[in-house]
Design an enzyme around this catalytic site. Structure first.
Site, PDB file in Angstrom:
ATOM      1  N   GLU A  20     -43.340  19.764 -37.298  1.00 60.58           N
ATOM      2  CA  GLU A  20     -42.417  18.675 -37.639  1.00 60.58           C
ATOM      3  C   GLU A  20     -42.135  17.736 -36.476  1.00 60.58           C
ATOM      4  O   GLU A  20     -42.220  18.121 -35.312  1.00 60.58           O
ATOM      5  CB  GLU A  20     -41.053  19.257 -38.069  1.00 60.58           C
ATOM      6  CG  GLU A  20     -41.107  20.137 -39.288  1.00 60.58           C
ATOM      7  CD  GLU A  20     -39.736  20.686 -39.692  1.00 60.58           C
ATOM      8  OE1 GLU A  20     -38.753  20.506 -38.940  1.00 60.58           O
ATOM      9  OE2 GLU A  20     -39.657  21.296 -40.783  1.00 60.58           O
ATOM     10  N   TYR A  55     -48.709  33.038 -41.273  1.00 59.43           N
ATOM     11  CA  TYR A  55     -50.104  33.046 -40.801  1.00 59.43           C
ATOM     12  C   TYR A  55     -50.979  33.835 -41.766  1.00 59.43           C
ATOM     13  O   TYR A  55     -52.156  33.564 -41.946  1.00 59.43           O
ATOM     14  CB  TYR A  55     -50.207  33.665 -39.407  1.00 59.43           C
ATOM     15  CG  TYR A  55     -49.667  32.786 -38.318  1.00 59.43           C
ATOM     16  CD1 TYR A  55     -50.153  31.494 -38.128  1.00 59.43           C
ATOM     17  CD2 TYR A  55     -48.674  33.239 -37.461  1.00 59.43           C
ATOM     18  CE1 TYR A  55     -49.658  30.690 -37.127  1.00 59.43           C
ATOM     19  CE2 TYR A  55     -48.168  32.439 -36.455  1.00 59.43           C
ATOM     20  CZ  TYR A  55     -48.665  31.172 -36.289  1.00 59.43           C
ATOM     21  OH  TYR A  55     -48.169  30.376 -35.293  1.00 59.43           O
ATOM     22  N   TYR A  79     -31.714  22.034 -38.897  1.00 56.93           N
ATOM     23  CA  TYR A  79     -33.056  21.575 -39.262  1.00 56.93           C
ATOM     24  C   TYR A  79     -33.813  22.564 -40.158  1.00 56.93           C
ATOM     25  O   TYR A  79     -34.995  22.398 -40.427  1.00 56.93           O
ATOM     26  CB  TYR A  79     -33.832  21.170 -38.002  1.00 56.93           C
ATOM     27  CG  TYR A  79     -33.241  19.876 -37.461  1.00 56.93           C
ATOM     28  CD1 TYR A  79     -33.752  18.640 -37.835  1.00 56.93           C
ATOM     29  CD2 TYR A  79     -32.090  19.888 -36.680  1.00 56.93           C
ATOM     30  CE1 TYR A  79     -33.173  17.458 -37.423  1.00 56.93           C
ATOM     31  CE2 TYR A  79     -31.491  18.709 -36.261  1.00 56.93           C
ATOM     32  CZ  TYR A  79     -32.039  17.500 -36.635  1.00 56.93           C
ATOM     33  OH  TYR A  79     -31.441  16.325 -36.244  1.00 56.93           O
ATOM     34  N   GLN A 133     -46.435  33.425 -24.517  1.00 57.02           N
ATOM     35  CA  GLN A 133     -46.288  31.993 -24.272  1.00 57.02           C
ATOM     36  C   GLN A 133     -45.321  31.701 -23.128  1.00 57.02           C
ATOM     37  O   GLN A 133     -45.045  30.554 -22.821  1.00 57.02           O
ATOM     38  CB  GLN A 133     -45.799  31.309 -25.560  1.00 57.02           C
ATOM     39  CG  GLN A 133     -46.797  31.451 -26.702  1.00 57.02           C
ATOM     40  CD  GLN A 133     -46.193  31.113 -28.063  1.00 57.02           C
ATOM     41  OE1 GLN A 133     -45.069  30.646 -28.173  1.00 57.02           O
ATOM     42  NE2 GLN A 133     -46.957  31.348 -29.114  1.00 57.02           N
ATOM     43  N   HIS A 155     -42.510  31.646 -28.594  1.00 57.30           N
ATOM     44  CA  HIS A 155     -41.465  30.665 -28.900  1.00 57.30           C
ATOM     45  C   HIS A 155     -40.343  30.594 -27.872  1.00 57.30           C
ATOM     46  O   HIS A 155     -39.204  30.963 -28.144  1.00 57.30           O
ATOM     47  CB  HIS A 155     -40.906  30.917 -30.308  1.00 57.30           C
ATOM     48  CG  HIS A 155     -42.000  30.979 -31.343  1.00 57.30           C
ATOM     49  ND1 HIS A 155     -41.796  31.409 -32.615  1.00 57.30           N
ATOM     50  CD2 HIS A 155     -43.317  30.643 -31.274  1.00 57.30           C
ATOM     51  CE1 HIS A 155     -42.945  31.360 -33.294  1.00 57.30           C
ATOM     52  NE2 HIS A 155     -43.879  30.902 -32.492  1.00 57.30           N
TER      53      HIS A 155
END
Lengths: 374, 133
Positions: free
Chosen positions: A247, A268, A257, A89, A153
């Site tokens: 979220e 997954y 959080y 990513q 991420h």
């Protein structure tokens, strides 16, 4: 008798199942076509982020490592951009302009960088001056450590608040058990800096030894949406959950959080991560999606171009490939609607200076949403 | 007698090389499973089933099993536009993942030999290195 009880039981189970399904998937289709999506910039691969220049042209990041200026209906490549670590990513990610860009020409980029040790990469934030089609005076304001070859991420949205502090997100880099809950480590955090990279004295963790003092909040997974609320001035964030549990959060200074201690998602593979969805000292999301929509990008509608959407939140869905419109009342989501169905993976969304909504779609380009006349 | 010994030796040798190949494949698949969990699973999902109309399946995928080189190319350089998988058309874009040839070989070996898929020839890093854009 036995049989009827059995049927009754089955009915109750089915009924409950259906109710929970509708609650979870309660995204509506619009009643009529309130707008047309017009392709403004074509032939983009992964337009991860974009920003409007004061003259109406657009700066666009291509994840593969190109910064593009779209001006007078032409694309030009910006030169002297930083070297980008392209893996999973990672790549060239967001672009944001300083609130006083007109005077100072500062551009902020987030990207995966292999600078430092060990082999691999981590998210970096860079500031540079834009002159014509060239970056100069480049300075890395933040580089997360240590590098890792994990593909996931990087977070990477950048936003400024009203006092010119710069906020950015860095995801937990696929190391959920070591990064997000540890404020001595990078990843799984929202960060806050002065616009020149200095650490604000009143950041929440500046007086603790060994912590990453740029941290503003923690316990995040992979935030790919970050924006300044146009009225309250607060920072809103959205983040990818695992399977389920995406979220929306309002970011509070120093708050935790919860990832991965509390979550509404599962692995997954279908196995649980934790049985806890709440805990003392950890924030609850303003909204969560199960199943996951894979949210990326976020914008508030405030312009007079879409009067019926005033105050609504728009969020891109990578997974289901649409733009979600969320109606909020007292910070609660009361209605969700599916816009731009099946157009492609919606990566970023913004309200332009002209009041129109612009959306980037992977494999397509940038669309402008033009309201249909009634 | 000599002949029998030769045949016997040949037999042993072929068994050894066969089991070596098997363990090389298994080790590669094990590394490939990790790569899969890191780079592929969020779209193609745990059981390789993909997602209807958006992400094509890998499990029992005719595209994967019949297009070895194209599949390697897709992992190396990404894949854009229309493809037909098991009779269904997908039109999407998969970005290049930035994997090294060893990693592409490992993940190919994993997806070619999992979920009832099977392939009789192991993918090597050398084979991957020869695939150009």
């Amino acid at each position: 008798m036995k049989k009827s009880i059995y049927y009754f039981y089955l009915f109750v189970v089915m009924h409950n199942f259906l109710i929970s399904q509708t609650l979870e998937n309660n995204v509506s289709e619009p009643k009529n076509d309130v707008f047309s999506a017009v392709l403004l910039v074509d032939e983009l691969e992964i337009p991860w982020g974009f920003s409007f220049l004061p003259n109406g042209s657009i700066l666009i990041t291509e994840k593969k490592g190109e910064l593009i200026l779209f001006k007078d209906n032409k694309k030009q490549k910006i030169g002297n951009i930083p070297e980008v670590y392209k893996r999973g990513q990672g790549g060239l990610l967001d672009v944001a302009l300083h609130p006083n860009f007109k005077e100072n020409r500062w551009v902020y980029l987030s990207y995966a960088s292999s600078d430092g040790e060990p082999k691999g990469g981590h998210t970096a934030i860079l500031r540079a001056k834009l002159k014509d089609t060239l970056l100069s005076e480049k300075k890395v304001l933040y580089k997360a450590t240590p590098n890792t070859t994990k593909g996931q991420h990087f977070g990477s949205r950048i936003v400024f608040d009203k006092d010119n502090y710069v906020y950015f997100s860095i995801g937990e880099r696929g190391a959920r058990d070591i990064n997000p809950q540890d404020i001595k480590r990078d990843g799984g955090k929202i960060y806050r800096l002065h616009d020149d990279g200095r650490i604000p004295k009143d950041n929440p963790f500046t007086n603790i030894n060994g912590v990453k003092t740029a941290i503003y909040s923690y316990g995040h997974r992979n935030p790919q949406g970050l924006l300044l609320h146009p009225i309250t001035g607060k920072i809103w964030e959205n983040e990818h959950g695992p399977r389920g549990g995406d979220e929306i959060n309002i970011i509070k200074k120093g708050a935790n959080y919860g990832w991965p201690v509390i979550t509404y998602g599962i692995n997954y593979s279908g196995t649980p991560i934790t049985d806890k969805t709440e805990m003392e000292g950890m924030e609850q999301p303003l909204h969560y999606w199960t199943p996951s929509i894979a949210p990326s990008g976020m914008a508030f509608v405030t312009s007079n171009k879409y009067p019926e959407w005033n105050g609504n939140l728009l969020v891109g869905s990578l997974k289901y490939q649409y733009l979600e419109r969320l109606v909020l009342e007292n910070n609660k989501v009361t209605y969700r609607e599916k816009l731009l169905p099946n157009l492609g993976r919606v990566r970023a969304v913004k309200q332009g200076p002209d009041g129109y909504i612009y959306v980037t779609v992977e494999g397509k380009g940038i669309y402008k949403l033009i309201p249909n006349s009634k | 007698m000599k002949f029998i010994i030769t045949v016997f030796l040949f037999f042993i040798a072929s068994n050894i090389s066969f089991s070596q190949e098997k363990s090389t494949l298994q080790e590669s698949m094990l590394r490939g499973e990790e790569i899969y969990a890191d780079f592929c699973v969020s779209c193609h999902l745990k059981k390789g089933k993909g997602f209807a109309k958006i992400y094509p399946p890998l499990a029992k995928s005719d595209y994967l099993l019949n297009n070895r080189t194209e599949s390697i190319k897709a992992i190396l350089y990404g894949l854009q536009g229309e493809i037909v998988v098991n009779g269904k058309t997908y039109n999407n874009s998969m970005p290049s993942q930035g994997l090294e040839p060893e990693e592409v070989a490992d993940v190919m070996n994993y997806i070619l030999n999992t979920w009832e898929n099977s392939s009789d020839k192991i993918v090597t890093p050398e084979e991957v290195s020869l695939v150009t854009e």
